[in-house]
Design an enzyme around this catalytic site. Structure first.
Site, short mmCIF file in Angstrom:
data_model
loop_
_atom_site.label_atom_id
_atom_site.label_comp_id
_atom_site.label_asym_id
_atom_site.label_seq_id
_atom_site.Cartn_x
_atom_site.Cartn_y
_atom_site.Cartn_z
N GLU A 318 -6.26 -1.81 3.39
CA GLU A 318 -5.06 -2.26 2.68
C GLU A 318 -5.04 -1.67 1.27
O GLU A 318 -5.80 -2.11 0.40
CB GLU A 318 -5.01 -3.79 2.65
N LYS A 321 -4.78 -3.68 -2.33
CA LYS A 321 -5.78 -4.63 -2.80
C LYS A 321 -6.31 -4.16 -4.16
O LYS A 321 -6.29 -2.96 -4.47
CB LYS A 321 -6.93 -4.76 -1.78
#
Length: 362
Positions: A318, A321
């Site tokens: 991701e 983040k």
């Protein structure tokens, strides 16, 4: 204290790929979406269904596109999450019923929902308002489900291991933090006992290892690394020790029979420059060995022959983040390429994926 030598990681990776899966597959995955490059939910669900052995998925919201994508998928269950910010309002039954009607009922029963996770690591926030409303929100949502004649969905909330006191080592000495044990956790555990719902925890050996205990954290040794002088039990991995510390804390309050679900655990494949224990091989070793350990049904030294439903963090890397390591907990890249295969691909997918072939040929 660490006596094991570093065991070649490719050996464990090879075993992960050639050991067949048991019929009972107990490992799921957290499907996080803090990224701007992820494929659409319907592609994700099709990939999970056709290419992997995953049959439990946990999401961190009630994204309607994801809920719709999981509709009419046989043999796959979903855990949804109530945002921490919604907890105070959901402590009132009318709001809980409204939330249920708005977010879940339109997708039932086509989408199989297994758990509602009320918040995430609420105790760790130290927010007194959230903590005070956590159990009432869980109670309200359970009643709302009953009033809507919805069965098969349990209500819980995931906890970090920070809920344990600093004295929870050895595992037999595990206890909840003073001031939280009887006032917070005894009522929560009583709720789980009454509703037959699980106590959810997020154990991360990655955050607890030292350089000398790296193999212990990675399941990379069969040697007894830690001895509990009270129970006379030996520990070969940190994951078992963390779960047994939680179990000991639960037993101290009289709730040792409540089921435990591992809502999150994982290991990053990349991180900051020179960050100890971070890399592709380390992530593959931890996640691959974790899957074999959980699916073996061996349990832990204090809880032998118990199977713990376990959700790996996370499905994808991701990119939004906040830190490099947090961005790299994924099992897959956004284009569905395995970061490394850890034993969740269907058998024919392993041999078809060229990046995995080097691990299959010994």
């Amino acid at each position: 204290m660490m006596r094991a030598k570093l065991i070649p990681l490719f050996f464990f990776l090879a075993l992960t790929l050639i050991v067949p899966f048991s019929a009972a597959y107990h490992v799921g995955v957290n499907y996080g979406t803090v990224a701007n490059n992820l494929p659409p939910p319907h592609q994700v669900v099709n990939f999970i269904k056709t290419k992997t052995n995953i049959n439990h998925v946990k999401i961190f919201d009630t994204n309607p596109n994801i809920l719709a994508a999981f509709s009419n998928i046989t043999g796959m269950s979903l855990t949804v999450t109530v945002p921490n910010s919604d907890i105070p309002s959901l402590s009132k039954l009318p709001k809980a019923r409204s939330w249920l009607s708005d977010h879940l009922l339109p997708f039932l029963p086509a989408t199989s929902i297994r758990y509602i996770a009320v918040g995430n690591e609420v105790i760790a926030t130290s927010d007194k308002k959230l903590i005070a409303h956590l159990l009432p929100a869980m109670e309200s949502l359970t009643l709302a489900l009953n009033l809507a004649n919805v069965t098969g969905i349990s209500v819980s909330t995931p906890h970090s291991l920070g809920v344990l006191s600093g004295s929870s080592d050895p595992p037999s000495s595990g206890m909840f933090r003073k001031g939280y044990d009887k006032s917070i956790f005894a009522p929560i555990l009583d709720f789980h006992n009454r509703t037959k719902s699980p106590f959810m925890v997020n154990p991360y050996p990655f955050f607890g290892f030292r350089p000398e205990t790296l193999n212990y954290a990675l399941f990379n040794t069969n040697d007894a690394v830690f001895f509990d002088p009270v129970t006379k039990l030996n520990y070969t991995n940190m994951f078992d020790a963390q779960l047994d510390a939680v179990s000991s804390a639960m037993k101290r309050l009289g709730y040792g029979d409540v089921d435990i679900v591992v809502a999150e655990t994982g290991w990053p494949s990349a991180g900051e420059p020179n960050q100890t224990g971070v890399g592709l091989d380390y992530a593959a070793a931890y996640n691959g060995n974790l899957i074999k350990h959980v699916n073996s049904g061996k349990g832990t030294p204090l809880m032998p022959n118990r199977v713990f439903e376990t959700y790996i963090f996370s499905l994808f890397n991701e990119n939004l983040k906040p830190s490099a390591s947090e961005q790299n907990f994924g099992l897959f890249k956004p284009d569905f390429t395995p970061v490394n295969d850890v034993g969740i691909m269907k058998t024919d997918q392993v041999t078809k994926h060229p990046s995995l072939e080097k691990w299959c040929v010994q």
